[in-house]
Every structure is written in C-alpha cells, then in structure tokens.
Scaffold this motif. Structure first.
Motif, PDB file in Angstrom:
ATOM      1  N   THR A  34      -2.806 -22.040  35.655  1.00  0.00           N
ATOM      2  CA  THR A  34      -1.487 -22.406  36.169  1.00  0.00           C
ATOM      3  C   THR A  34      -1.241 -23.872  35.852  1.00  0.00           C
ATOM      4  O   THR A  34      -2.040 -24.738  36.202  1.00  0.00           O
ATOM      5  N   THR A  65       4.660 -17.028  29.489  1.00  0.00           N
ATOM      6  CA  THR A  65       3.334 -17.137  30.109  1.00  0.00           C
ATOM      7  C   THR A  65       3.320 -16.450  31.477  1.00  0.00           C
ATOM      8  O   THR A  65       2.464 -16.743  32.301  1.00  0.00           O
ATOM      9  N   ASP A  66       4.280 -15.570  31.688  1.00  0.00           N
ATOM     10  CA  ASP A  66       4.376 -14.852  32.962  1.00  0.00           C
ATOM     11  C   ASP A  66       4.412 -15.832  34.137  1.00  0.00           C
ATOM     12  O   ASP A  66       3.802 -15.594  35.181  1.00  0.00           O
ATOM     13  N   GLY A  67       5.089 -16.953  33.938  1.00  0.00           N
ATOM     14  CA  GLY A  67       5.261 -17.934  35.012  1.00  0.00           C
ATOM     15  C   GLY A  67       4.075 -18.856  35.227  1.00  0.00           C
ATOM     16  O   GLY A  67       4.080 -19.662  36.159  1.00  0.00           O
ATOM     17  N   LYS A  68       3.067 -18.774  34.377  1.00  0.00           N
ATOM     18  CA  LYS A  68       1.876 -19.615  34.603  1.00  0.00           C
ATOM     19  C   LYS A  68       2.046 -21.035  34.091  1.00  0.00           C
ATOM     20  O   LYS A  68       1.434 -21.960  34.602  1.00  0.00           O
TER      21      LYS A  68
END
Lengths: 368, 368
Positions: A34, A65-68
């Motif tokens: 993250t 990045t799927d919110g990462k």
C-alpha cells in the motif's frame, strides 16, 4: 515506453504466475504494498484540462493497482503555492508535483526545455523527441541534480498569443507594452522592448480594465474564455509563438520513485503517458467551440505581423546561443531538441501540412 | 480515460487497502487471476512501428500486473492471416486482434471509420473525437454487433500518397491507372477512373518493375523505404488524402473483455492509450530521416495537383452521402466524426497552422 524494463518484467512475471494461488499470495502482498502519495499541482481546479490531467493520471494509477497505489492530488495553494511545486517534491514535502517545468527557468534556464521555449517543437515533435529522441533521458539527467524524476504528462498544443487592448501592427507597438507574460517568452518580448509583468491570474482582468496592463497571455480559447479578457482587451493574437507545444510534467521525488516496486513504476509511467495523450485530446475537443463563442462575444482575431514573429525568432535564438555558451545542461538539451524541431518541420511540410492545408480550404469553402 | 470507472475503482480500492496483509491476501489472489491471451496482429514484424505498438502495449500490460495478465502477440500469418484478425477475435479463436478496422469495410463500410476514410480527421482530431467526442462509444456500439470491444492503439499520422512510375499531372493521368490500393481510398480512385488492385505486400515491387502495376500506396517514408519502391516507381506523391490520421485498434472478444476484472480492464485500456501516443511519436521520430534518405536515393517528391484532390474530395463525399442513405451505423458514426473534422480544421488554422507555417519558413531558410 522503456521496452527493456517491460521485457524483463514480463519474463519475471511468468515465473510468479506459475506458482499456486496459495504459494503466490504472500509474494503478491509484498510486491503490491500500500503506497499513498501526495501530489501538488501547480494549477487551480478551475483549469480543469491541465489540473484534470493529474487527476486522470492518479485515478488510473489507483484503478490499475486495485487501490493499493494511491496518489492524492492537491490544487495549487492547498499544500504549497503553484510555483513551489517543484521544490516541494524535491524536498520530499510531497512525493510528486504536476507542473510546467518552465516555471523554474529563473533557477536555471534548462528547466524551460521540459515545457517549451519560444519557437520550440510543436506537440508531435515534442513527443517524438521525448519518447524516441533521448529527450526523456536528457531531461531526467538534469532533474536528477535536484533529486527528481520526471514523467511527461500533458500538452496544450500551440497556445494563443494573448489579449491586447490595442492592435499590434509593427514592432513599435511592442515597445513599452506592459504585458503579463513570464518565462523565456517574457525575456524575448523584453528584448523587443516590451515590459513583462508578473501578475497572479486573478489580478489580470482588473489591471487590463484599468489600463495599468496593456496585454496578457494565458493559454488558449477554452481556458481564456473563463477569465473574460475579451471584454477588456478584445484583440486576440495568434500564434502563441512562445508556447508551440508546451508539455506538462509529473516531477517525482527520486528517492520515492526508486523505492517503488518495478510494477508500480510501470503503472506510473504508463498512466502518465496515457494522460499525456488524454490532455491534448481534451484541449482539441473543447477549444474549437470556445473560439467560436469568443468571436461571437466580440474577440477580434489577429495574426501577429511577420515582422514581429521574425524579430522575436531572431531574439530568441540569440538568447539560446548566449545561454548555451555558459550553461552545458541547457546546451545539451537544446541541441538535442533542435534536431527534432528542424527535422520535424521538414517532414511536416510534406504530408501533414499539405493535407491540413487542403482540408482548411474545404473548411473555408463550407464543404466540411 | 473513462473517469467514472476510475473514480469508482479508486473508492473501492481504498476499502481493500485498509485490510491487513493476511486478510487481504486471498482477495488479492482472486482479484489478480492469471490470464493469458493471444493477440493476432494484422501486420508483419517487419512493420516494427505498427506491429511494435501491439508488443509495446502487451509488455506494459504484463509489467503492470507483475506478469499475471499476459498477452502473447502473433504476427500476421502465425495464427490467421492479417485480414482474418477481426474474425478470429470475434470467433474467440484468439482473445484479441491488433488491426486496422478499415480492412473490413467490405463487410460494412462503417468498419472504415475506426481507422479512417479519405479526407477524414487528422491524428489530433481523431483523438479529440475518439476520447472526448463520443467516438469510442459509437465505435464500440458498432463493434458490439460482432461481439467485439475496441481500444484505439496507434496512429501513423498523414500518410504519403504512394509511388508512381509516371508523373500524375491531370485527372486524365488517373484514368486507367493500375494502382495497388484498397478500402475506401480505392473506391474513390475508382470513381476517378483508376483501376485499384489488391496485391500482397511482397508482390508489389516485381509488379511495379514489370509494369503490370502503375502505382502503389503503402504507409510513409520509414515503412516505404524498406520495400524499395523508389527504384521502380520514383514519383513519390503527397499527401495520402485517403489516410489523414489512420488509427489502429485492438479489437477484443467482448466476452473475454467482460470476464476481465475491472483492474485488468483499466490496465488494458491505459496500456492501449499509452501505446496510441507511443506509435505516433515513433513514426514522427523515424520518418524525417527516412524521407531524406529516399530523396537522396532518387525519390522524386510531388504534391498531388489540386484538381485531383478536389475531384477526389467531391467523389468521397458523394460516396459517404450514398452510404449514409442506407446504412444507419455509417451515418451515425460519420456524422459525429464530421463535426470534429469541421471544427478541428477551423481551430487548427488559427494557432497551430500559423505557428507551423512560420516555423516551416524558418526551416526552408535554414534558420532552425
């Protein structure tokens, strides 16, 4: 595209993908940490095209990045002022800045070349030089001295030459002209006798209205319309020869860049490149209608007289020669960029220009 | 950029990122499945610019997913022939094709509009229309009928008008001309009396040499040089009015597209958009030097006479009107694209064209 890093990554990725889901899971968690960055824009939200390019880029990074990997975009003034964006990224106050590098030409004129200098490359030539002509590497060699890594992110295309209270017919009309213009454009106009002024965006209109300012330059029809200059300085000149293909740049703190997993570096690079195209398409989509509205509202379109363009061209090239004599960074970057300007305008006049010319004749004849 | 999907994704991603590494791991494994696609290109590897755009895109997709989403790129003929690429993706033989949609205009003329038709938009107008003018949605509405989803991926810019054994001075010189040219360009030339021929790339040179062919069109200096046409048909005409801003497209099997996690959809979309810019920059970087070499080797540059351009323009617009009368898909897409051509060439003649013109004058004067 850095093909080498893509290819290496692709081979490595193949190995990881062969693992079972269970075995692979911890590796995935490690390789996609993250990460939350803050990006300061040099622009206000009202410039939705330019400010918007950073948001478009940041949204793509997050989605890929799927919110990462999240990049929070802040408008000029929310963290630091628009002209402090580069320093804030260099100091690590923020991880990144979305800016026009020519704002920093006062520190070193070489900064201007990441955006544009008068009579520089047009948008396509800038991209040819940047992505395929060694431009990216040369600029990053220069940015590295400040601890920064740059990624081109947007272009406005050729800008307009600004708003004038009176017509500009000869070089004499430039002499003493109090014009709101910065950077190397201002330096060139100064050589022609104008008096460049530094005034914040919001103060331009009243100064033009009072007559304490004779002229100003901003961007192009879509952005200019919002500030209403046509009401107080109706002569709208073209082309903006000091901004033939100005590029925007995401400047990243170099340490932060190097700490990113390779995967995130490619995500960031690709998102910036996509946003680079996106911003130009956005401007090209909204400028025509804005130009028509401006003219309908009283803006008087005028081409700069050749005499002025020629004098400005000569003055600009004298300035570049003078700077090059003492500034090796400027000389190295400008010499490299110049090849793409020279060769670009040779090739452009064959297919591209003759096509556009014929089509413009049809446009004028009402046949399109 | 589809901002809406980015924004939604960004919000969702934030929630996932808040989970602990242990809890998040299985979710990550699910959301990033191993996906391997085959993409068939309509082009041979020798066209490194066009073929290369698919590889650049595929490498970015792999690097951005740590190798989990892999797209294997196959040259024309390795799985299916270049002109079967679209059908192969539609049938699911391959997941995707990188192609010029105008190859399929024989099935329906509307296919041509995803690449270009004669006197269509230039590269920047195409992008303005595609990304901001509803072009992407209109084209995808049409592609969906075949079970395909399209992503624009590359542009050559204005092409050259091809190689001719003899000079073309009047409309009479077009009559009976045996020319290797396909698509709507061939249809327009046919209306002017030419005899379009369909010949595979490798067979063009000997046919020109023998004189069984009078002329051919290919792409532009960089690609044309490799095939050596200047040796047997030295008159090199411009502009390629039938290809003013031809776009390439990655056509994806729609079911396969819909099966992708949102994250991979954005990765694929962004990689295509970045490659879209990359291919144009590549061409702009390599065409000027190739043009100079061609001229040094005997190519004779000639502009098409205005008489021919005008007759071709009128014939093209008559064809579009005829098709529009019976083909609602063509009419809907062409009407929408036409606005961006008309408005684009209005705005272009203000800032962009006058800047380019002045710079070309400097180029001709040896001042760049």
């Amino acid at each position: 595209m850095d093909r080498r890093s893509f290819l290496t990554k692709a081979s490595v990725g193949g190995v990881a993908a062969a693992g079972s889901a269970v075995l692979a899971a911890p590796a995935i968690a490690q390789s996609m940490p993250t990460v939350t960055w803050r990006l300061t824009s040099s622009f206000p939200k009202s410039l939705d095209t330019i400010y918007g390019a950073a948001e478009t880029m940041a949204n793509a990074v997050s989605a890929m990045t799927d919110g990462k990997f999240k990049i929070q975009v802040f408008a000029a003034g929310e963290i630091v002022g628009g002209l402090q964006a580069m320093d804030a990224a260099a100091a690590g106050t923020v991880e990144a800045a979305h800016t026009a590098t020519y704002y920093y030409w006062g520190k070193d004129p070489a900064w201007a070349l990441g955006t544009c200098v008068p009579f520089g490359p047009n948008q396509r030539q800038m991209n040819a030089w940047y992505y395929y002509g060694g431009g990216r590497d040369l600029l990053n060699k220069f940015y590295a001295k400040k601890g920064l890594y740059g990624l081109q992110c947007g272009n406005t295309g050729v800008q307009m030459g600004g708003w004038y209270r009176k017509e500009i017919k000869t070089l004499d009309d430039i002499k003493g002209l109090k014009m709101r213009i910065g950077g190397t454009g201002g330096k060139v106009l100064s050589a022609l006798g104008a008096v460049p002024q530094q005034i914040a965006g919001g103060d331009i209109y009243p100064a033009l209205e009072k007559g304490t300012l004779d002229a100003c330059e901003w961007v192009g029809p879509y952005d200019d319309e919002k500030l209403g200059f046509y009401k107080v300085a109706p002569y709208y000149y073209y082309p903006g020869w000091w901004e033939g293909g100005p590029a925007l740049t995401t400047l990243v703190n170099k340490k932060k860049w190097e700490e990113l997993p390779k995967q995130y570096q490619t995500v960031l690079m690709t998102a910036n490149q996509a946003a680079d195209l996106d911003m130009m398409a956005h401007y090209d989509a909204v400028n025509p209608a804005a130009l028509k509205r401006l003219v309908a509202n009283g803006a008087k379109l005028r081409p700069f007289p050749k005499e002025i363009l020629s004098a400005a061209f000569d003055a600009a090239h004298k300035i570049y020669a003078d700077i090059s004599a003492t500034n090796p960074s400027f000389k190295e970057i400008w010499d490299s960029q110049s090849v793409y300007i020279r060769e670009g305008f040779l090739w452009d006049q064959v297919a591209e220009y003759t096509y556009d010319t014929f089509m413009m004749i049809q446009q004028q004849a009402g046949k399109l």
